[in-house]
Write an enzyme that holds these catalytic residues in place. Structure first.
Site, PDB file in Angstrom:
ATOM      1  N   ASP A   8       0.845  -1.189   0.000  1.00 29.99           N
ATOM      2  CA  ASP A   8       0.000   0.000   0.000  1.00 29.99           C
ATOM      3  C   ASP A   8       0.883   1.242   0.000  1.00 29.99           C
ATOM      4  O   ASP A   8       2.058   1.185   0.375  1.00 29.99           O
ATOM      5  CB  ASP A   8      -0.892  -0.048   1.248  1.00 29.99           C
ATOM      6  CG  ASP A   8      -1.798   1.159   1.365  1.00 29.99           C
ATOM      7  OD1 ASP A   8      -2.371   1.577   0.339  1.00 29.99           O
ATOM      8  OD2 ASP A   8      -1.902   1.706   2.476  1.00 29.99           O
ATOM      9  N   ASP A  10      -0.303   5.148   0.776  1.00 30.74           N
ATOM     10  CA  ASP A  10      -0.609   6.146   1.801  1.00 30.74           C
ATOM     11  C   ASP A  10      -0.837   5.478   3.157  1.00 30.74           C
ATOM     12  O   ASP A  10      -1.703   4.608   3.305  1.00 30.74           O
ATOM     13  CB  ASP A  10      -1.844   6.953   1.408  1.00 30.74           C
ATOM     14  CG  ASP A  10      -1.659   7.673   0.078  1.00 30.74           C
ATOM     15  OD1 ASP A  10      -0.536   7.643  -0.470  1.00 30.74           O
ATOM     16  OD2 ASP A  10      -2.641   8.257  -0.422  1.00 30.74           O
TER      17      ASP A  10
END
Length: 378
Positions: A8, A10
């Site tokens: 991922d 953010d």
């Protein structure tokens, strides 16, 4: 087969702004501590690096592309300058209310990785949200949740679907992620069924934080002692026992020791990088010393005397037999000495010292990933 790390963006690689959740200007670009160093080391492992991120409404008025790409490209440029190059970039632009199949935890944009060319069971999703964990389950992979162990445990417990078995690691330390990926999981499941007992144990030597443990042997004081191993050895343990307690406690305690020793031996695996030795500690007016060596040879010494026949619902004579059985099955040297006034404190001190000694001995050094033996074999 190929393996992948689906990472991922953010909240995992860079900070996610808490108000608008958009990294849409250079002044918002801030890397998570330790991520660059860890990714540099991870890049040398046998994984393809795939960035997989939801970017709500990217390309619309609420999130114009011209505010996204300069920050995103600078992030990639910094990482590449440190030897970190992503093999693939998966970006979903939809909004949450659209429920698009491409949006994590949906798998529609992961088709390439679900074609049979990738060993997804040996791959990981790394993220800071439970949707990343759910994505891992949907892919048939494992998850690494980037949260503190306490917060991660709460998130797992409160999530809408059970995902505990999908989570391989909960940590807010990227260095621990690198160590985990470098050294691998240390998990064992043992089911032992005899005429006297039916025992199931799932043991994770690195799962003491962020994973549930449950111990139920039918003997309350024995449960209390085994819970010391969970807490002080830093492991997770799911143990269920059906024993012939209507006869006596012998078979239950002996077979739990056998199963625990077998599980520890299995989970240690190659023993690469382990510290091997351990020792420890006082307990109020009592003192206990435990020496342990997971070197493969078996030796057992017991220097503990009890003045009472029972502590709680457990006969004190069984504690020696418990640790002797463990040592024989775990293939370790185990020397135990304890003294004191209070029998409860004495045996609890033994279990705590054993657990702390075990914690020291099973600890791994990912930078010295070799057998801790001058002979080169254990």
């Amino acid at each position: 087969m190929k393996k992948a790390l689906f990472i991922d963006r953010d909240g995992t690689v860079i900070y996610e702004p808490p108000i608008d959740f958009q990294v849409d200007s250079l002044d918002k670009l801030q890397f998570i501590p330790g991520v660059i160093t860890a990714l540099n080391r991870i890049a040398g492992l046998d994984y393809e690096l795939v960035m997989a991120t939801n970017q709500d409404g990217l390309g619309t008025e609420c999130f114009p592309e011209e505010t996204f790409w300069p920050v995103h490209n600078l992030m990639l440029q910094v990482l590449e300058g440190e030897g970190v190059r992503f093999d693939d970039m998966l970006i979903d632009r939809t909004m949450p209310y659209e429920n698009a199949p491409t949006r994590k935890p949906g798998t529609a944009m992961f088709g390439k990785y679900m074609s049979g060319e990738y060993d997804l069971a040996s791959s990981y999703v790394i993220g800071d949200r439970m949707t990343d964990v759910e994505l891992a389950k949907n892919l048939g992979a494992k998850a690494i949740l980037l949260r503190s162990p306490e917060e991660g445990a709460r998130m797992i417990n409160e999530y809408k679907v059970p995902l505990e078995d999908t989570v391989a690691l909960v940590t807010d330390d990227w260095n621990k992620i690198w160590e985990f990926l470098r050294c691998g999981e240390r998990v064992a499941e043992v089911h032992r069924k005899t005429r006297e007992t039916d025992i199931y144990l799932k043991l994770d030597l690195d799962g003491g934080s962020g994973k549930k443990s449950n111990v139920d042997t039918g003997l309350k004081f024995f449960d209390h002692m085994l819970e010391q191993i969970v807490h002080h050895a830093g492991v997770s343990m799911v143990l269920s026992v059906k024993g012939d307690l209507e006869v006596d406690e012998h078979h239950t305690m002996e077979d739990v020791a056998i199963v625990l020793g077998e599980a520890v031996s299995q989970a240690l695996g190659s023993k690469l990088g382990i510290e091997r030795y351990g020792y420890a500690l006082p307990m109020d007016e009592s003192k206990a010393m435990v020496l342990i060596d997971f070197g493969g040879r078996i030796s057992f010494e017991w220097n503990v005397e009890f003045k009472r026949e029972r502590v709680g619902d457990v006969p004190t004579e069984m504690f020696k037999h418990f640790f002797k059985s463990f040592a024989e099955v775990a293939h370790c040297n185990l020397h135990i000495t304890a003294s004191g006034e209070n029998e409860h404190h004495k045996i609890e001190g033994v279990f705590k010292a054993f657990s702390r000694a075990m914690r020291m001995a099973i600890a791994r050094n990912s930078f010295k990933f070799e057998l801790p033996s001058s002979k080169g074999v254990l």
